[in-house]
Design a protein around this motif. Structure first.
Motif, PDB file in Angstrom:
ATOM      1  N   ALA A  46      -8.404  -4.928 -11.411  1.00  0.00           N
ATOM      2  CA  ALA A  46      -8.781  -4.795  -9.994  1.00  0.00           C
ATOM      3  C   ALA A  46     -10.193  -5.320  -9.720  1.00  0.00           C
ATOM      4  O   ALA A  46     -10.539  -5.591  -8.564  1.00  0.00           O
ATOM      5  CB  ALA A  46      -8.671  -3.343  -9.559  1.00  0.00           C
TER       6      ALA A  46
ATOM      7  N   TYR B 277       0.846  -1.191   0.000  1.00  0.00           N
ATOM      8  CA  TYR B 277       0.000   0.000   0.000  1.00  0.00           C
ATOM      9  C   TYR B 277       0.880   1.238   0.000  1.00  0.00           C
ATOM     10  O   TYR B 277       2.043   1.200   0.414  1.00  0.00           O
ATOM     11  CB  TYR B 277      -0.992  -0.006   1.165  1.00  0.00           C
ATOM     12  CG  TYR B 277      -0.385   0.016   2.548  1.00  0.00           C
ATOM     13  CD1 TYR B 277      -0.180   1.215   3.224  1.00  0.00           C
ATOM     14  CD2 TYR B 277      -0.039  -1.159   3.199  1.00  0.00           C
ATOM     15  CE1 TYR B 277       0.372   1.243   4.493  1.00  0.00           C
ATOM     16  CE2 TYR B 277       0.500  -1.155   4.465  1.00  0.00           C
ATOM     17  CZ  TYR B 277       0.704   0.060   5.115  1.00  0.00           C
ATOM     18  OH  TYR B 277       1.255   0.075   6.373  1.00  0.00           O
TER      19      TYR B 277
ATOM     20  N   ASP C  74      -4.721   3.161  -0.695  1.00  0.00           N
ATOM     21  CA  ASP C  74      -4.173   2.999  -2.037  1.00  0.00           C
ATOM     22  C   ASP C  74      -3.338   1.723  -2.062  1.00  0.00           C
ATOM     23  O   ASP C  74      -2.362   1.599  -1.314  1.00  0.00           O
ATOM     24  CB  ASP C  74      -3.313   4.204  -2.409  1.00  0.00           C
ATOM     25  CG  ASP C  74      -4.128   5.480  -2.408  1.00  0.00           C
ATOM     26  OD1 ASP C  74      -5.114   5.543  -3.152  1.00  0.00           O
ATOM     27  OD2 ASP C  74      -3.787   6.414  -1.652  1.00  0.00           O
TER      28      ASP C  74
ATOM     29  N   ASP D 116      -8.720   7.085   1.812  1.00  0.00           N
ATOM     30  CA  ASP D 116      -8.856   5.763   1.220  1.00  0.00           C
ATOM     31  C   ASP D 116      -7.524   5.028   1.340  1.00  0.00           C
ATOM     32  O   ASP D 116      -6.515   5.612   1.748  1.00  0.00           O
ATOM     33  CB  ASP D 116      -9.318   5.841  -0.234  1.00  0.00           C
ATOM     34  CG  ASP D 116      -8.268   6.411  -1.171  1.00  0.00           C
ATOM     35  OD1 ASP D 116      -7.320   7.076  -0.700  1.00  0.00           O
ATOM     36  OD2 ASP D 116      -8.387   6.205  -2.379  1.00  0.00           O
TER      37      ASP D 116
ATOM     38  N   LEU E 274      -4.348  -0.866  -7.804  1.00  0.00           N
ATOM     39  CA  LEU E 274      -3.677  -0.867  -9.093  1.00  0.00           C
ATOM     40  C   LEU E 274      -2.979  -2.213  -9.235  1.00  0.00           C
ATOM     41  O   LEU E 274      -2.244  -2.627  -8.334  1.00  0.00           O
ATOM     42  CB  LEU E 274      -2.640   0.259  -9.156  1.00  0.00           C
ATOM     43  CG  LEU E 274      -3.164   1.668  -8.897  1.00  0.00           C
ATOM     44  CD1 LEU E 274      -2.010   2.663  -8.863  1.00  0.00           C
ATOM     45  CD2 LEU E 274      -4.182   2.060  -9.952  1.00  0.00           C
TER      46      LEU E 274
ATOM     47  N   GLU F 257      -7.090  -1.584 -16.824  1.00  0.00           N
ATOM     48  CA  GLU F 257      -8.235  -0.924 -16.184  1.00  0.00           C
ATOM     49  C   GLU F 257      -9.294  -1.899 -15.652  1.00  0.00           C
ATOM     50  O   GLU F 257     -10.183  -1.513 -14.905  1.00  0.00           O
ATOM     51  CB  GLU F 257      -8.874   0.116 -17.108  1.00  0.00           C
ATOM     52  CG  GLU F 257      -9.361  -0.404 -18.431  1.00  0.00           C
ATOM     53  CD  GLU F 257      -8.277  -0.523 -19.503  1.00  0.00           C
ATOM     54  OE1 GLU F 257      -8.600  -1.057 -20.582  1.00  0.00           O
ATOM     55  OE2 GLU F 257      -7.136  -0.091 -19.287  1.00  0.00           O
TER      56      GLU F 257
ATOM     57  N   PRO G 142     -12.599   2.637   2.173  1.00  0.00           N
ATOM     58  CA  PRO G 142     -12.606   2.591   0.705  1.00  0.00           C
ATOM     59  C   PRO G 142     -11.173   2.405   0.198  1.00  0.00           C
ATOM     60  O   PRO G 142     -10.219   2.888   0.819  1.00  0.00           O
ATOM     61  CB  PRO G 142     -13.151   3.967   0.303  1.00  0.00           C
ATOM     62  CG  PRO G 142     -13.872   4.469   1.509  1.00  0.00           C
ATOM     63  CD  PRO G 142     -13.168   3.889   2.690  1.00  0.00           C
ATOM     64  N   SER G 143     -11.032   1.704  -0.897  1.00  0.00           N
ATOM     65  CA  SER G 143      -9.692   1.454  -1.411  1.00  0.00           C
ATOM     66  C   SER G 143      -9.664   1.548  -2.924  1.00  0.00           C
ATOM     67  O   SER G 143     -10.680   1.413  -3.593  1.00  0.00           O
ATOM     68  CB  SER G 143      -9.201   0.087  -0.955  1.00  0.00           C
ATOM     69  OG  SER G 143     -10.045  -0.913  -1.456  1.00  0.00           O
ATOM     70  N   GLU G 144      -8.455   1.792  -3.409  1.00  0.00           N
ATOM     71  CA  GLU G 144      -8.217   1.803  -4.850  1.00  0.00           C
ATOM     72  C   GLU G 144      -7.035   0.885  -5.103  1.00  0.00           C
ATOM     73  O   GLU G 144      -5.978   1.035  -4.481  1.00  0.00           O
ATOM     74  CB  GLU G 144      -7.900   3.209  -5.350  1.00  0.00           C
ATOM     75  CG  GLU G 144      -7.681   3.257  -6.836  1.00  0.00           C
ATOM     76  CD  GLU G 144      -7.454   4.659  -7.367  1.00  0.00           C
ATOM     77  OE1 GLU G 144      -7.046   4.759  -8.533  1.00  0.00           O
ATOM     78  OE2 GLU G 144      -7.672   5.625  -6.637  1.00  0.00           O
TER      79      GLU G 144
ATOM     80  N   THR H  66     -12.146  -5.866  -2.814  1.00  0.00           N
ATOM     81  CA  THR H  66     -11.721  -4.760  -1.955  1.00  0.00           C
ATOM     82  C   THR H  66     -12.849  -4.204  -1.090  1.00  0.00           C
ATOM     83  O   THR H  66     -12.581  -3.514  -0.106  1.00  0.00           O
ATOM     84  CB  THR H  66     -11.100  -3.623  -2.788  1.00  0.00           C
ATOM     85  OG1 THR H  66     -12.047  -3.184  -3.765  1.00  0.00           O
ATOM     86  CG2 THR H  66      -9.825  -4.072  -3.469  1.00  0.00           C
TER      87      THR H  66
END
Length: 120
Positions: A74, A42, A58, A56, A89, A71, A85-87, A79
């Motif tokens: 994920a 992260y 990352d 969030d 990659l 794109e 909340p998460s993003e 998640t």
């Protein structure tokens, strides 16, 4: 997600330790679902320890290979089970090497900030 304090309408945002513990438990399950996983970490506010209410998480995954375009990768990770909340990659090993070799600014940020949590 944020939790209510007992008997209060106040929401408390999970601290870094709570998020890290939840991330490790979540990742143990996800690593089984994603045998292509090489490294996981992260970055961003939780890694810099400047997170706050609403921050969030990352996330970055390095995989051996992936049939999906960048794109869409994920979407196969759950998640929504994380406490904030998460993003995410998801980079292939080849993409990661190229990004690093080309000296991209984002690659430098990832190299500087990423806290690698898998493998242990």
């Amino acid at each position: 997600m944020p939790v209510r304090s007992l008997g209060s309408s106040v929401l408390r945002w999970p601290n870094r330790e709570t998020v890290e513990a939840a991330l490790e438990a979540w990742l143990a399950e996800e690593a089984v679902r994603h045998p292509e996983l090489l490294r996981f970490g992260y970055f961003g506010s939780y890694a810099r320890n400047d997170w706050g209410v609403g921050s969030d998480l990352d996330l970055v995954a390095l995989v051996a290979a992936a049939p999906e375009p960048f794109e869409r990768r994920a979407l196969t990770w759950r998640t929504e089970d994380l406490p904030v909340p998460s993003e995410l990659l998801v980079y292939t090993e080849a993409e990661w090497s190229a990004m690093t070799r080309e000296g991209r600014r984002f690659a430098a940020t990832l190299a500087r900030e990423t806290v690698w949590v898998w493998p242990k």
